[in-house]
Write an enzyme that holds these catalytic residues in place. Structure first.
Site, mmCIF file in Angstrom:
data_model
loop_
_atom_site.group_PDB
_atom_site.id
_atom_site.type_symbol
_atom_site.label_atom_id
_atom_site.label_comp_id
_atom_site.label_asym_id
_atom_site.label_seq_id
_atom_site.Cartn_x
_atom_site.Cartn_y
_atom_site.Cartn_z
ATOM 1 N N HIS A 132 0.863 -1.180 0.000
ATOM 2 C CA HIS A 132 0.000 0.000 0.000
ATOM 3 C C HIS A 132 0.905 1.237 0.000
ATOM 4 O O HIS A 132 2.012 1.191 0.531
ATOM 5 C CB HIS A 132 -0.829 -0.068 1.296
ATOM 6 C CG HIS A 132 -1.919 0.947 1.403
ATOM 7 N ND1 HIS A 132 -1.694 2.243 1.795
ATOM 8 C CD2 HIS A 132 -3.257 0.848 1.197
ATOM 9 C CE1 HIS A 132 -2.854 2.892 1.836
ATOM 10 N NE2 HIS A 132 -3.813 2.069 1.475
ATOM 11 N N ASP A 158 3.276 -4.230 7.923
ATOM 12 C CA ASP A 158 2.083 -3.413 7.781
ATOM 13 C C ASP A 158 0.895 -4.333 8.065
ATOM 14 O O ASP A 158 0.471 -5.099 7.204
ATOM 15 C CB ASP A 158 2.017 -2.833 6.365
ATOM 16 C CG ASP A 158 0.708 -2.084 6.129
ATOM 17 O OD1 ASP A 158 -0.134 -2.047 7.045
ATOM 18 O OD2 ASP A 158 0.538 -1.546 5.024
ATOM 19 N N GLN A 171 -4.270 -4.683 7.333
ATOM 20 C CA GLN A 171 -5.288 -5.637 6.909
ATOM 21 C C GLN A 171 -5.170 -6.962 7.668
ATOM 22 O O GLN A 171 -6.127 -7.731 7.729
ATOM 23 C CB GLN A 171 -5.173 -5.914 5.397
ATOM 24 C CG GLN A 171 -5.389 -4.693 4.517
ATOM 25 C CD GLN A 171 -6.819 -4.183 4.542
ATOM 26 O OE1 GLN A 171 -7.746 -4.882 4.962
ATOM 27 N NE2 GLN A 171 -6.999 -2.948 4.117
ATOM 28 N N CYS A 194 -4.768 2.336 -3.568
ATOM 29 C CA CYS A 194 -3.474 2.796 -3.055
ATOM 30 C C CYS A 194 -2.366 1.781 -3.317
ATOM 31 O O CYS A 194 -1.410 1.705 -2.527
ATOM 32 C CB CYS A 194 -3.543 3.137 -1.577
ATOM 33 S SG CYS A 194 -4.738 4.413 -1.206
HETATM 34 C C1 LIG Z 1 -2.442 -2.618 3.540
HETATM 35 C C2 LIG Z 1 -2.719 -1.244 4.060
HETATM 36 N N1 LIG Z 1 -1.719 -0.542 4.621
HETATM 37 C C3 LIG Z 1 -1.912 0.696 5.114
HETATM 38 C C4 LIG Z 1 -3.137 1.317 5.069
HETATM 39 C C5 LIG Z 1 -3.271 2.700 5.624
HETATM 40 O O1 LIG Z 1 -4.114 2.730 6.733
HETATM 41 P P1 LIG Z 1 -4.698 4.105 7.283
HETATM 42 O O2 LIG Z 1 -5.282 4.834 6.104
HETATM 43 O O3 LIG Z 1 -5.734 3.701 8.252
HETATM 44 O O4 LIG Z 1 -3.576 4.866 7.901
HETATM 45 C C6 LIG Z 1 -4.216 0.616 4.498
HETATM 46 C C7 LIG Z 1 -5.571 1.201 4.423
HETATM 47 O O5 LIG Z 1 -5.943 1.915 3.517
HETATM 48 C C8 LIG Z 1 -3.996 -0.690 3.977
HETATM 49 O O6 LIG Z 1 -4.985 -1.376 3.415
#
Ligand SMILES: Cc1ncc(COP(=O)(O)O)c(C=O)c1O
Ligand SMILES: Cc1ncc(COP(=O)(O)O)c(C=O)c1O
Lengths: 148, 404, 404, 148
Positions: free
Chosen positions: C121, C198, C201, C362
């Site tokens: 992401h 990360d 998910q 993203c």
């Molecule tokens: C795999 C992953 N990493 C990071 C994020 C970022 O999370 P947040 O927008 O809650 O900071 C997301 C969510 O959009 C995600 O799906």
């Protein structure tokens, strides 16, 4: 929000069979548009002459039915017009989308006005407005660059 | 809305503290929340919740629209020129960190000078200290006058051709003193020096007008403005924000992402990485509505009455020492009590339901200056009245008796 | 609690979308909130609200205790060794930015290498890109296999003696693929390379055990874990956090502040600058309670049933192309539909009350790799059931008819 | 929470007239404690001999009645004790504050135990626990350094 207001026959048709797709020959103006949120892209190509007329106009792009149809309609309507008229048409179109305004004819034939009006349903779908306007903004920027 | 009815809008005042009525004199720390704000948040979570800006389904569309509506409301509330000048952050602390980071990266080099004041909250010092260390820059502190007030002449003395930015508070969270910002900003303009205003305490009490004030940055914490916690605002002039590199990186703030390079969205989007505090932003709109409904002038008048009554009552007792006596002040009274430590005061007052704060209030430089490690602070919000002051005074009496 | 009763705990499902029942298949974007979480927040604001850690009055004491209780709950929930290893942030995005910043400042120099994957992401790429630019470091992307899955052998190929950190997702927000983390972390350990996971998910679907997993950092977004938005968690091994310089500067994270120098508090305090999201942290405790009450194993089993039913139904239609077919996966299905753009799909599905997401989610690197700018994504949460899948399939049928 | 449980006579007395305040002569161990949240400070001075005995003990500091009283009581009780006993006393004290435990006598006289017990009211005032324990933690750290 009625889905059929958005996906009218005419839009589905332009979306599936976009007019003026590809690079027009001997283009001398081009500009890119991009919507980072959804990845839609448009690349406009125009051939303009010294008399500030858009002699030829085409586009390439990736995107949803609305954005392809919108670019297709744009090229269809603006091709052959002088800068000043092209700009008026574009600004009328954007006003219609944003403010529910009626389209002026601007010496367009009725068919063309109806075609442009077919995109008005997008107003009820705020997240899709950018799809319908991106190509128009892009061409407007490109001509502005040339007009100065 | 009548001033004496405002209190009824805040559910917390039904809570009893040690069996007593809650006398909340800690709004400079964080303010309580009106029912409209709480209800808006609940309604949003129960009926409208979605992430914004990314999905095209109905919930996301509504959420995005409401979120952006609050941006418009904030723009109007502080009279900013462009809606793009309003960035949502985690709080004033993040707002200032963002500027120190993004401004610093671009404009601060070795030997450059940053002007702060002796009145600053740690939030408006620590981020600049980071820059001092990273960039070998220098920090100069504006000396306060005998009333512990910031004075334009003292600012003038520190300005040199190495001064890159001036960062100072609008309203002191210890003395309540209101900074003569207009004069200082006018002075800075003549030298082309940008000014960051820490408006954390200013925003809840003073009418804001960015076009008139003409500062370059203004930092706000929504939780001190009767809004949800975990939310802040950074106002920044577009000309700066457009030049800045983004601060945090993540989803939503990009233009195009390739393996070898990344380009970014425009402001404000480029500064709003990741999932935002949608519910809080939407609910914060209700804080603004409440403040505008009552009117900032009426709020100030009301709070001034309570403040002046408090100052009058405390001044009568000569075992009480007021910390700072700025002429132009609002909301905040800090004091010490002979022979009784502020922590003991706070604990004893709490027994009577009176909530005040004791400590250095994140202003250690100021406390070093006045030579006491801690003070007691009573701060006034829209829901306080003279009766609250009477209960405070009475409770202080108890302190003195216990320690006599 | 019976699985088919879980849904009743989420007030949003009373909402009608275009007159239809809400079929929420966008939990990978953000999950809906159970009543217990919403009510806890409301109760807190109405009865207990105060800033934490600073005042000594009763409200502040209660708020501080409840806040710290959630830290304990998170520690237990993810089985971390120390409570000091739990830091509250604005979201996974901030968690990763914090590590990239503080780790990078200390340990990344010119020519050093950071290993990411093609599945990441933007939140787990942009912060590292900043480092690449600032420090002249290099980023290497682990190539995915033909199922769009991360493979330990491909990670191995990229490791060199310049590798300083490996950062990768636990569960892909596009393919749903679960990364073979244990193997990768074991490999990294043999080379002394820290691993950031990360877990944005991963956390909502997989049982977490930091002691067993032995990663160095794990990032969580509470809003995807049925908790409030604007809140995240960073788990970090104490040995790293103790070495890190703080990230944002402000109130509450200092030890001593002087005009010429500042020293900082210990972890986790030094990373929690400024007023925190107290209400959100307290309410997040209720998310954990709910998940533990149902049990993570039962949640996974239930979601897998719905997932597998969805995969089966979608596979029957050969105009549908599934994006990624990792063997070990959870919750997420991304797909394209011949001749119909994902945005059109999402809009048309919404007409039937079906909320999915369309776009690059993203993950532009991944979409470049598969050569499509956008995909449609349905993601499953604890409140979904097979009927939701039936409605989805039916709505996809409508799309095809409209475009036929 | 009863205020009088916290501010007992004996605590107010120690707070107002702290025993062993200042630097004891010929101290050879000292250590500082600091509570950044409230600014309370304590500086412990001890004279220890080769037999691992705390011959003399004193403190300086700024803080609330609780923290001054606590440091005062600490110095009073621990002065003259051997390391091992001092450590037992400190750990018993901390357990009493944290866990509601009864104080062991540890060969202290009854008066001393009562005095230490007078600080137990702080349990009901969580934000003040650190005020009551800081001096004890500080001395414990200082002795640990010496004991290794
Ligand atoms: C795999 C992953 N990493 C990071 C994020 C970022 O999370 P947040 O927008 O809650 O900071 C997301 C969510 O959009 C995600 O799906
Ligand atoms: C003057 C001042 N500046 C900055 C801050 C920091 O605000 P926050 O903690 O909401 O980020 C505060 C509040 O404590 C303050 O009073």
């Amino acid at each position: 929000m009625e889905l059929k207001e958005l996906y009218k026959e005419i839009i589905l048709d332009h979306g599936k069979n976009p007019r003026n797709f590809g690079k027009c020959t001997n283009y001398n103006v081009d500009a890119k548009g991009h919507n980072p949120l959804c990845g839609d892209k448009v690349h406009i190509y125009a051939k303009v002459d010294k008399e500030k007329k858009v002699i030829d106009l085409s586009f390439e792009g990736e995107g949803c039915a609305i954005s392809l149809a919108s670019a297709s309609i744009l090229t269809d309507v603006v091709k052959g017009k002088e800068y000043s008229l092209a700009e008026r048409i574009i600004s009328d179109f954007l006003m219609m989308i944003k403010k529910n305004d009626k389209m002026k004819t601007n010496s367009l034939d009725e068919d063309q006005v109806t075609t442009m009006m077919s995109l008005s349903g997008v107003k009820e779908f705020p997240m899709r407005v950018k799809c319908a306007t991106m190509a128009w903004h892009t061409l407007s920027e490109a001509l502005k660059g040339k007009n100065e | 809305m009548k001033i004496n009815e405002i209190r009824n809008n805040f559910p917390i005042f039904k809570t009893k503290i040690n069996g007593k009525k809650l006398v909340y004199l800690d709004s400079a720390n964080s303010s309580q929340k009106p029912k409209t704000v709480i209800d808006r948040m609940t309604y949003f979570y129960e009926n409208e919740y979605s992430n914004i800006g990314r999905s095209v389904h109905s919930l996301a569309v509504t959420a995005t629209n409401k979120f952006e509506e609050t941006r418009d409301m904030v723009q109007k509330f502080i009279n900013a020129k462009h809606r793009e000048e309003i960035i949502f952050t985690k709080g004033a602390t993040e707002s200032i960190n963002l500027v120190a980071n993004s401004f610093g990266e671009k404009f601060i080099d070795e030997g450059d000078e940053i002007i702060l004041t002796e009145l600053e909250h740690h939030s408006n010092y620590v981020p600049w200290h980071y820059l001092r260390k990273k960039r070998k820059a220098n920090i100069k502190f504006v000396k306060l006058d005998e009333n512990l007030q910031i004075n334009v002449d003292e600012v003038k003395k520190l300005i040199s051709n190495k001064t890159k930015i001036i960062a100072l508070t609008h309203l002191s969270n210890v003395t309540g003193g209101i900074t003569p910002l207009k004069e200082i900003i006018d002075l800075a303009k003549t030298k082309n020096i940008p000014v960051l205003v820490d408006g954390t305490q200013g925003a809840p009490h003073l009418k804001l007008d960015m076009l008139d004030l003409d500062c370059d940055f203004y930092a706000i914490s929504c939780h001190k403005l009767y809004g949800p916690n975990g939310l802040g605002v950074l106002y920044g002039k577009k000309k700066w924000l457009d030049q800045f590199d983004p601060y945090q990186g993540g989803g939503g703030m990009i233009d195009e992402v390739k393996k070898n390079n990344i380009t970014y969205a425009e402001t404000p989007t480029k500064f709003e990485a990741g999932t935002m505090q949608t519910a809080e932003v939407v609910a914060f709109g209700e804080s603004i509505k409440l403040l505008e409904k009552i009117g900032l002038k009426r709020i100030k008048d009301h709070e001034d009455k309570v403040l002046n009554y408090g100052l009058e009552m405390l001044s009568k007792d000569n075992s009480i020492n007021l910390v700072g006596t700025p002429k132009n002040k609002a909301s905040v009274i800090s004091f010490t009590l002979k022979g009784i430590h502020p922590h003991d005061i706070a604990t004893i007052l709490d027994d009577d339901g009176v909530a005040i704060r004791a400590g250095h209030h994140c202003c250690q430089i100021l406390h070093d200056k006045i030579g006491v490690p801690a003070t007691a602070r009573a701060s006034i919000g829209i829901y306080n009245d003279k009766e609250d002051i009477d209960i405070l005074i009475n409770a202080i009496g108890k302190c003195k008796k216990l320690f006599s």
